[in-house]
Design a protein around this motif. Structure first.
Motif, mmCIF file in Angstrom:
data_model
loop_
_atom_site.group_PDB
_atom_site.id
_atom_site.type_symbol
_atom_site.label_atom_id
_atom_site.label_comp_id
_atom_site.label_asym_id
_atom_site.label_seq_id
_atom_site.Cartn_x
_atom_site.Cartn_y
_atom_site.Cartn_z
ATOM 1 N N SER B 265 2.881 83.304 28.247
ATOM 2 C CA SER B 265 4.194 82.729 27.982
ATOM 3 C C SER B 265 5.074 82.794 29.228
ATOM 4 O O SER B 265 5.775 81.842 29.563
ATOM 5 N N LEU B 268 4.138 80.241 31.746
ATOM 6 C CA LEU B 268 4.590 78.895 31.422
ATOM 7 C C LEU B 268 6.080 78.741 31.681
ATOM 8 O O LEU B 268 6.652 77.684 31.463
ATOM 9 N N ASN B 326 1.905 73.786 26.457
ATOM 10 C CA ASN B 326 2.578 73.832 27.752
ATOM 11 C C ASN B 326 4.073 74.067 27.647
ATOM 12 O O ASN B 326 4.764 74.128 28.652
ATOM 13 N N ASN B 327 4.583 74.200 26.443
ATOM 14 C CA ASN B 327 5.989 74.578 26.330
ATOM 15 C C ASN B 327 6.142 75.503 25.142
ATOM 16 O O ASN B 327 5.179 75.823 24.455
ATOM 17 N N SER B 330 5.041 74.120 21.418
ATOM 18 C CA SER B 330 3.604 74.024 21.143
ATOM 19 C C SER B 330 2.977 75.411 21.115
ATOM 20 O O SER B 330 2.107 75.691 20.292
ATOM 21 N N ASP B 393 -6.368 82.545 35.674
ATOM 22 C CA ASP B 393 -5.466 81.939 34.706
ATOM 23 C C ASP B 393 -5.599 82.691 33.386
ATOM 24 O O ASP B 393 -6.700 83.040 32.977
ATOM 25 N N LYS B 395 -5.236 81.513 30.558
ATOM 26 C CA LYS B 395 -5.835 80.686 29.516
ATOM 27 C C LYS B 395 -7.298 81.051 29.299
ATOM 28 O O LYS B 395 -7.825 80.925 28.198
#
Lengths: 230, 458
Positions: B265, B268, B326-327, B330, B393, B395
């Motif tokens: 988070s 981002l 990406n925000n 979402s 990353d 992710k």
């Protein structure tokens, strides 16, 4: 408005640049001021006006402003300051007899010296850790961090403490609050909860023993009835 | 083979047990989750590194997992009630002694080891006794009990903050220890069920149906022995082994998302307070998921194993899709899905264990399962951290968690296949293990399964 942090003697140049949307203004007269005092040495280029200052001691710090006088008056302010010190906003809570460590940090710039003060009434008294070595210990952990360790804290140590950082150009202070609680303070709710637990556990046990006795009595009575029927 | 105890009350006093289990879960797991608030305070007080301070929680979690099988075997020997009360006293002593705060090692021993042991001795029997008290409504009861963790964790956050601001971390530990003493209150309410193994044996003597007398006496002699000790034979049963492997893989994945959600988070660009709200969303949907899944499983529309497989697949889908966020919006939506399905999985996975091994071995199975599962929990986060470092990353951590879960679902499917095959085989043979003390009811159950009107072997 702009804040500029300086920790040691230096030469600094402040400049004000006029934005292109104001280029229509005709009679442009720019003055640099510090309070009421006007500063003379001005270097001027087409759209900007700057001054050069030699900051050698604390007296030279403060707010400098460039004022454009004409049809409208536009100004910008520069605040020249010593580095800020971080203390602690929330009070530090400690118990009687305990050891407390209070930390003060300086960002980015290393002070020349640190001094700790304790507030007695309305006065600030410096803490001398060599004089009261079994009560206070002052440690400089790193260039930017200082620790004040108070041994065997008592109720009298409750209050406001200040850490002062000395820079070449002046001093800066941070504030810390120490709250000293006696052991009774958390002990009271603690004992209340323990008492509640003991009471409920005993009640449940007694209730179970009572209901078991009732069951047994009911069984005996049933057998007794059956025997009687025979 | 779903484990059904016909002597399980399935209600009545069972609900009292569910409420006490709810509170035990809250007073144990939620305290462990919220302990992070003490980190900074303790670290600053002892002037230690953050990594050294975090060992406190590591010790607690390790002791919790290693203590689980010990707690289970103690449950079998003594009652659940006794073990829970002991756990409550241990947890209380851990926190109360932590109040003295003598040194970092002292904190490891008290708020780490003693607390972990206390939590282990409280949590394991609490979970277990709910399964003993319920049979048809077991899924719902387990789910309700497990929501205790969410409900308490939600309130403990601000409550612990307030305690620390009022009493300092030492006083807060003392008071929390006192609050944990209420585990003993919950333990006292967990009345042991009348059915012990000796009771089973004696009861079946008086109600022997005609025929099969000789074989029944043999089984009576065997059953008291297997119930009284920890059943290591569990490790030989393929269903348990598969479920345990599922547990390891699932545990490897479960601890990863909460760990990496906050850094992801931040990466981002989401603000700190919004990130904190993500964790609150997780807790709330977790709560909802557990309740809903418990209610659904209770309808007995689907087999619990199938339900678990579905929830696992749904979690892994949410995790594999989460990196697409990406925000904030979402990310919040995907976190919501993940949290919800996580809740559903947690709600039902204990019930599935009961269905896999049967109630007679449930206590041992629970302890062993927790122990085996803990290896996954220890391997998961460091492995995920390694992958994240290699890829660079956060992710990647979510991809790893999702992939591990998909793998674990494979083991569940295999387990289900084995069970189905065994079910088909045993329909033509007599059942092997004695499970029920009431032969008459067992007869009815067998007729329901279309047995060919054989005599009952209990």
């Amino acid at each position: 408005e702009k804040n500029i942090t300086l920790d040691s003697a230096t030469r600094i140049e402040l400049s004000c640049r006029l934005d292109s949307k104001y280029s229509h203004l005709k009679s442009l007269r720019v003055t640099w001021k510090r309070g009421n005092e006007t500063i003379r040495h001005i270097n001027k280029t087409e759209n900007s006006w700057s001054i050069q200052l030699m900051i050698l001691d604390n007296s030279k710090l403060g707010s400098y402003s460039c004022v454009l006088q004409g049809e409208e008056e536009i100004s910008a302010v520069f605040h020249l300051q010593v580095p800020k010190i971080e203390g602690k906003e929330k009070p530090i809570i400690s118990y009687e007899g305990d050891t407390v460590v209070m930390t003060c940090k300086s960002f980015d710039y290393a002070p020349i010296a640190w001094t700790w003060y304790v507030t007695n009434g309305s006065e600030q008294i410096a803490i001398n850790d060599s004089l009261l070595a079994d009560k206070y210990v002052i440690n400089r952990i790193s260039a930017n961090v200082t620790h004040l360790k108070i041994l065997k804290v008592t109720k009298e140590d409750d209050g406001v403490y200040w850490c002062e950082a000395a820079f070449e150009l002046g001093k800066s202070i941070g504030k810390l609050k120490l709250k000293v609680l006696s052991l009774m303070v958390p002990l009271k709710p603690f004992l209340a909860i323990v008492a509640e637990v003991v009471i409920i556990v005993t009640m449940v046990f007694l209730y179970e023993m009572y209901s078991k006795k009732k069951e047994k009595r009911a069984e005996y009575e049933k057998e007794f009835d059956q025997v009687e029927q025979l | 083979m779903p484990a059904k105890d016909s002597n399980a009350p399935d209600g009545g006093y069972g609900w009292v047990v569910v409420v006490s289990a709810f509170m035990v879960m809250g007073l144990t797991a939620a305290v462990l989750k919220t302990f992070g608030l003490f980190f900074v305070e303790i670290q600053q007080h002892f002037d230690e590194l953050a990594s050294n301070t975090s060992w406190i929680t590591s010790v607690a979690i390790a002791t919790f997992h290693l203590g689980a099988p010990v707690a289970s075997s103690l449950c079998v020997r003594y009652t659940h009630r006794a073990v829970v009360i002991t756990g409550g006293l241990l947890a209380f002593s851990g926190m109360a002694l932590g109040f003295l705060g003598l040194s970092m090692v002292w904190m490891y021993a008290t708020t780490g080891f003693l607390q972990g042991l206390g939590i282990s001795f409280s949590w394991t029997p609490a979970i277990s006794i709910v399964s003993h008290y319920f049979s048809k409504r077991r899924a719902l009861a387990n789910a309700i009990a497990s929501t205790g963790e969410c409900a308490f964790a939600f309130t403990f956050g601000p409550f612990f903050q307030w305690l620390i601001s009022q009493y300092g971390w030492k006083g807060a530990l003392l008071i929390i220890g006192g609050i944990q003493l209420n585990i003993c209150v919950c333990g006292v309410l967990m009345r042991p069920l009348a059915s012990s193994c000796l009771f089973e044996a004696s009861h079946s003597e008086t109600e022997t149906p005609p025929g099969n007398g000789a074989s029944r006496i043999d089984k009576e002699v065997k059953s008291p022995i297997t119930h009284k000790t920890f059943n290591w034979m569990l490790a030989r049963r393929p269903e348990f082994v598969f479920y345990a492997i599922f547990g390891i893989l699932a545990a490897m994945s479960f601890f990863v998302p909460p760990l990496f959600l906050v850094p992801l988070s931040h990466s981002l660009g989401i603000d700190e307070s919004w990130t904190a709200s993500l964790l609150s969303i997780l807790a709330m949907v977790d709560f909802a998921g557990r309740l809903l899944c418990g209610w659904y499983a209770n309808l007995h529309v689907t087999k619990t194993v199938h339900l678990l497989t579905m929830t696992i697949v749904l979690i892994s889908t949410s995790l594999l899709l989460l990196p697409l966020a990406n925000n904030y919006l979402s990310l919040a939506i995907f976190t919501g899905f993940y949290g919800f399905f996580f809740g559903t999985t947690v709600a039902v996975h204990i019930t599935v264990l009961a269905d896999v091994v049967g109630m007679s071995d449930f206590d041992s199975a629970l302890g062993l399962f927790m122990l085996i599962r803990s290896t996954g929990g220890f391997v998961g986060p460091p492995l995920a951290g390694l992958i994240v470092d290699m890829v660079g990353d956060y992710k990647a951590g979510f991809y790893m968690a999702g992939a591990t879960l998909v793998l674990s679902a494979g083991f569940l499917v295999t387990l289900d296949q084995i069970q189905q095959r065994k079910g088909r085989v045993s329909q033509t043979n007599k059942p092997e293990k004695p499970t029920l003390p009431y032969p008459s009811l067992h007869l009815l159950k067998l007729q329901h399964r279309r047995y060919q009107g054989h005599d009952v072997v209990v």
